[in-house]
Structures are given as C-alpha cells and as structure tokens.
Write a protein that holds these residues in place. Structure first.
Motif, PDB file in Angstrom:
ATOM      1  N   ALA A 143       0.611  -0.960  -0.108  1.00 24.38           N
ATOM      2  CA  ALA A 143      -0.337  -0.111  -0.060  1.00 24.38           C
ATOM      3  C   ALA A 143       1.423   0.982  -0.072  1.00 24.38           C
ATOM      4  O   ALA A 143       0.721   2.119  -0.770  1.00 24.38           O
ATOM      5  CB  ALA A 143      -0.805  -0.262   1.567  1.00 24.38           C
ATOM      6  N   ARG A 144       1.681   1.416   1.138  1.00 26.44           N
ATOM      7  CA  ARG A 144       3.010   2.213   1.818  1.00 26.44           C
ATOM      8  C   ARG A 144       3.890   2.250  -0.442  1.00 26.44           C
ATOM      9  O   ARG A 144       4.392   3.661  -0.529  1.00 26.44           O
ATOM     10  CB  ARG A 144       3.979   2.433   1.988  1.00 26.44           C
ATOM     11  N   GLN A 167       9.219   5.107   4.626  1.00 28.04           N
ATOM     12  CA  GLN A 167       8.037   5.278   4.101  1.00 28.04           C
ATOM     13  C   GLN A 167       6.861   5.837   4.224  1.00 28.04           C
ATOM     14  O   GLN A 167       6.686   6.973   5.877  1.00 28.04           O
ATOM     15  CB  GLN A 167       7.902   3.960   4.367  1.00 28.04           C
ATOM     16  N   ALA A 168       5.548   6.324   3.942  1.00 31.73           N
ATOM     17  CA  ALA A 168       4.983   6.902   4.106  1.00 31.73           C
ATOM     18  C   ALA A 168       3.773   6.844   3.333  1.00 31.73           C
ATOM     19  O   ALA A 168       3.558   5.757   2.237  1.00 31.73           O
ATOM     20  CB  ALA A 168       5.073   8.449   3.940  1.00 31.73           C
ATOM     21  N   TYR A 169       2.609   6.641   3.569  1.00 39.02           N
ATOM     22  CA  TYR A 169       1.048   6.771   2.601  1.00 39.02           C
ATOM     23  C   TYR A 169       0.900   7.635   1.923  1.00 39.02           C
ATOM     24  O   TYR A 169       0.703   8.843   2.278  1.00 39.02           O
ATOM     25  CB  TYR A 169      -0.721   6.381   3.616  1.00 39.02           C
ATOM     26  N   SER A 170       0.580   7.530   0.473  1.00 41.24           N
ATOM     27  CA  SER A 170       0.107   8.760  -0.294  1.00 41.24           C
ATOM     28  C   SER A 170      -1.416   8.848   0.222  1.00 41.24           C
ATOM     29  O   SER A 170      -1.802   8.442   0.402  1.00 41.24           O
ATOM     30  CB  SER A 170       1.038   8.335  -1.797  1.00 41.24           C
ATOM     31  N   GLN A 171      -2.508   9.689  -0.584  1.00 39.00           N
ATOM     32  CA  GLN A 171      -3.552   9.829  -0.605  1.00 39.00           C
ATOM     33  C   GLN A 171      -3.601   9.205  -1.575  1.00 39.00           C
ATOM     34  O   GLN A 171      -5.477   9.563  -1.944  1.00 39.00           O
ATOM     35  CB  GLN A 171      -3.064  11.688  -1.097  1.00 39.00           C
ATOM     36  N   ASP A 172      -3.613   8.714  -2.604  1.00 42.07           N
ATOM     37  CA  ASP A 172      -4.048   8.417  -3.998  1.00 42.07           C
ATOM     38  C   ASP A 172      -3.899   6.295  -4.072  1.00 42.07           C
ATOM     39  O   ASP A 172      -4.192   5.616  -4.644  1.00 42.07           O
ATOM     40  CB  ASP A 172      -3.374   8.777  -5.456  1.00 42.07           C
ATOM     41  N   ILE A 173      -3.649   6.005  -3.171  1.00 42.64           N
ATOM     42  CA  ILE A 173      -4.593   4.505  -3.099  1.00 42.64           C
ATOM     43  C   ILE A 173      -5.853   4.078  -2.450  1.00 42.64           C
ATOM     44  O   ILE A 173      -6.287   5.212  -2.230  1.00 42.64           O
ATOM     45  CB  ILE A 173      -3.247   4.240  -2.063  1.00 42.64           C
ATOM     46  N   GLU A 200      -5.712   9.104   8.422  1.00 41.90           N
ATOM     47  CA  GLU A 200      -6.529  10.456   8.851  1.00 41.90           C
ATOM     48  C   GLU A 200      -5.107  11.088   8.062  1.00 41.90           C
ATOM     49  O   GLU A 200      -5.520  12.165   7.924  1.00 41.90           O
ATOM     50  CB  GLU A 200      -6.354  10.992  10.596  1.00 41.90           C
ATOM     51  N   ALA A 201      -3.518  11.759   8.756  1.00 37.45           N
ATOM     52  CA  ALA A 201      -3.129  12.492   7.850  1.00 37.45           C
ATOM     53  C   ALA A 201      -3.034  12.576   6.781  1.00 37.45           C
ATOM     54  O   ALA A 201      -2.928  13.908   5.532  1.00 37.45           O
ATOM     55  CB  ALA A 201      -2.069  12.302   8.043  1.00 37.45           C
ATOM     56  N   ALA A 202      -3.264  11.759   6.040  1.00 31.61           N
ATOM     57  CA  ALA A 202      -3.373  11.439   4.857  1.00 31.61           C
ATOM     58  C   ALA A 202      -4.386  10.928   3.837  1.00 31.61           C
ATOM     59  O   ALA A 202      -4.455  11.370   2.637  1.00 31.61           O
ATOM     60  CB  ALA A 202      -2.335   9.937   3.884  1.00 31.61           C
ATOM     61  N   ASN A 203      -5.136  11.283   4.511  1.00 29.40           N
ATOM     62  CA  ASN A 203      -6.831  11.332   4.083  1.00 29.40           C
ATOM     63  C   ASN A 203      -7.070  10.841   3.727  1.00 29.40           C
ATOM     64  O   ASN A 203      -7.784  10.262   2.378  1.00 29.40           O
ATOM     65  CB  ASN A 203      -6.795  12.948   3.037  1.00 29.40           C
ATOM     66  N   LEU A 204      -6.732   9.138   3.613  1.00 24.96           N
ATOM     67  CA  LEU A 204      -7.136   8.344   2.751  1.00 24.96           C
ATOM     68  C   LEU A 204      -9.148   7.796   3.703  1.00 24.96           C
ATOM     69  O   LEU A 204      -9.459   7.777   4.711  1.00 24.96           O
ATOM     70  CB  LEU A 204      -5.893   7.148   3.315  1.00 24.96           C
ATOM     71  N   ASP A 205      -9.473   6.898   2.457  1.00 25.95           N
ATOM     72  CA  ASP A 205     -10.801   5.456   3.157  1.00 25.95           C
ATOM     73  C   ASP A 205      -9.991   4.339   3.867  1.00 25.95           C
ATOM     74  O   ASP A 205      -9.330   3.538   2.767  1.00 25.95           O
ATOM     75  CB  ASP A 205     -11.454   5.384   2.105  1.00 25.95           C
ATOM     76  N   TYR A 206     -10.560   4.097   5.061  1.00 25.80           N
ATOM     77  CA  TYR A 206     -10.103   3.027   5.543  1.00 25.80           C
ATOM     78  C   TYR A 206     -11.282   2.795   6.274  1.00 25.80           C
ATOM     79  O   TYR A 206     -11.826   3.319   6.793  1.00 25.80           O
ATOM     80  CB  TYR A 206      -8.831   3.748   6.650  1.00 25.80           C
ATOM     81  N   TRP A 207     -10.958   1.406   6.738  1.00 22.62           N
ATOM     82  CA  TRP A 207     -12.354   0.733   7.680  1.00 22.62           C
ATOM     83  C   TRP A 207     -11.305  -0.421   8.595  1.00 22.62           C
ATOM     84  O   TRP A 207     -10.169  -0.863   8.542  1.00 22.62           O
ATOM     85  CB  TRP A 207     -12.935  -0.421   6.792  1.00 22.62           C
ATOM     86  N   SER A 208     -11.687   0.392   9.980  1.00 23.15           N
ATOM     87  CA  SER A 208     -10.375  -0.723  11.682  1.00 23.15           C
ATOM     88  C   SER A 208     -12.029  -0.925  11.777  1.00 23.15           C
ATOM     89  O   SER A 208     -13.345  -0.780  12.033  1.00 23.15           O
ATOM     90  CB  SER A 208      -9.899   0.873  11.563  1.00 23.15           C
TER      91      SER A 208
END
Length: 253
Positions: A143-144, A167-173, A200-208
């Motif tokens: 994902a990263r 590493q970091a999460y991008s906003q378009d995954i 949250e900081a990457a403004n991603l769609d996630y389920w947890s």
C-alpha cells in the motif's frame, strides 16, 4: 469518505473448512522458484483477491482461506514470499525468514512484485490484497509502495502496523481494511493508533475494527490464540469490504 465499521449486514460464511480444491502454481522470478496457490469460483466471478501468508509460509491455512473466498465467488491467488519448499517449522526459522525481509525492504517489494505478476498471469485483475500477520505487514508495504498492477483495496488481519522509516502513505491509494485484536501483545494498540493517525493525515479511505479480547493471530484455525467470535466478525467485515471495493471496480471496467 473515511469510515469506521458500521453495523454488519448478514452474510453467508461457512466456517466448516472446505476440502482444498485449488491448485499449486509454480512461478519463477530472477532464477528463483516460488509456489503459489490458485482457487477459482465455480460460477460468475465477483472479482479478484490476492492473499499473503503468515510467517510460516504459504500453508494449508492460506489455501483454506483462498478456497473459502472462491466459494464466495472470488478468483484468488495466494503468493509465496519465501520460495518454493521454504516453509519454516521452528520459531527460529520463522523469525529468520521474516527478519531477513524486514531488514531488506527492497527485496520484500521485489518478491511482492513477483507474486503479483504471477497472480496476473492467472487472471487476477485489480485485486484486493489481504494478508495475515506477516502477510498483513506485507500488504501494507504494498500500500505504501504501489506497483503497476491496479489494486482495489488492502487488508491486514492482525498484521504489523508500524511504518518503516522513510516510508509513508500517499493520498491516492485504494481503501484499507484493518482488523486488529484488542489483546494483541505483539502489535500493541499504540501502533494501531499511530497507523490511524497516519491514515487520517493522508486523508485516506479506511475501515478499521478492534476485537475485544482477541490476541495476535486470532484468526488462525485450531491454534490456542484462535477466537471464533473475532474471526467471524472480521470475516464478515472483510466480506463487506470486498463487496464494496470490487463492485466499484467492476462497475468501472
């Protein structure tokens, strides 16, 4: 739109384990041999899933999960991160196999690419990539560090959640699904909270979802850590995640 888990819709889920009906798929990458597992549905396909194994390699456990998903209408490929015939048996061997990849993230990413290419050759398209324990860690690594093959979602079941330095999460995954045990001592709640902050900081769609009293490896059938309620709840949630992510992908094809 970010989501926590909503009330789960009723789904059909068979926890009487299927007789293994898939097939072993050997593949080669840079002169190394690997052995994956392909499970296909008997009716119309709803979409594709890739499974990444735990620290003991691709075993009957991942094959059972693949067959369960195939029974629900998905084409599934379980990839191999260790190499054909390398299925660690002792704790020392398991730590060595995973530790080598944790220390060499470039090789980890190369082996993910090899498995994804093998999956593509078996008709896997825009899959949800799901992993268990070590495999959950690897799914988040992908994902990263997205590759060329489109991915419809990422799922981690009691996986390692810490993001490596650099590493970091991008906003378009694609969206992520995180299933975590509230009593997991191997991956503490501080790591879960840190991951949520990063998403949250990457403004991603996630389920947890966190499952009360569930230790690390709570989905592993027959183990001392297995928790039936948490396993069924997380499987139902994953089913819903698959339905939503793959139906969106199929609608756009």
């Amino acid at each position: 739109m970010k989501q926590t888990m909503r009330r789960l819709a009723a789904v059909t889920c068979l926890f009487s384990l299927p007789v293994l009906a898939g097939e072993q798929i050997d593949y080669q990458w840079d002169n190394e041999m690997f052995s994956g597992y392909l499970a296909t549905p008997s009716s119309v396909e709803k979409g594709s899933v890739v499974i990444i194994h735990d620290w003991d390699g691709l075993t009957e456990y991942e094959q059972q999960r693949a067959d369960m998903l195939a029974g629900m209408g998905y084409r599934v490929f379980a990839l191999d991160m260790f190499g054909k015939g390398n299925r660690p048996q002792t704790l020392e061997a398991k730590r060595a196999a995973t530790g080598a990849l944790y220390k060499d993230r470039a090789r980890m990413q190369t082996l993910i690419q090899a498995g994804m290419e093998a999956a593509k050759s078996q008709g896997i398209e825009a899959p949800v990539v799901a992993g268990y324990c070590f495999g959950g860690t690897v799914a988040l690594e992908l994902a990263r560090n997205p590759q060329q093959m489109p991915v419809s979602g990422y799922a981690s079941f009691h996986g390692g959640l810490e993001t490596p330095s650099g590493q970091a999460y991008s906003q378009d995954i694609a969206p992520l699904f995180i299933a975590h045990g509230g009593a997991d001592k191997a991956v503490p709640m501080s790591e879960f909270a840190q991951l949520i902050n990063e998403l949250e900081a990457a403004n991603l769609d996630y389920w947890s979802q966190v499952y009360a009293g569930a230790p690390h490896a709570f989905t592993v059938f027959g183990s001392e850590r297995y928790r039936e309620q948490a396993d069924k709840q997380s499987w139902q949630a994953f089913n819903q995640f698959l339905s939503e992510q793959l139906s969106v992908d199929l609608a756009n094809q």
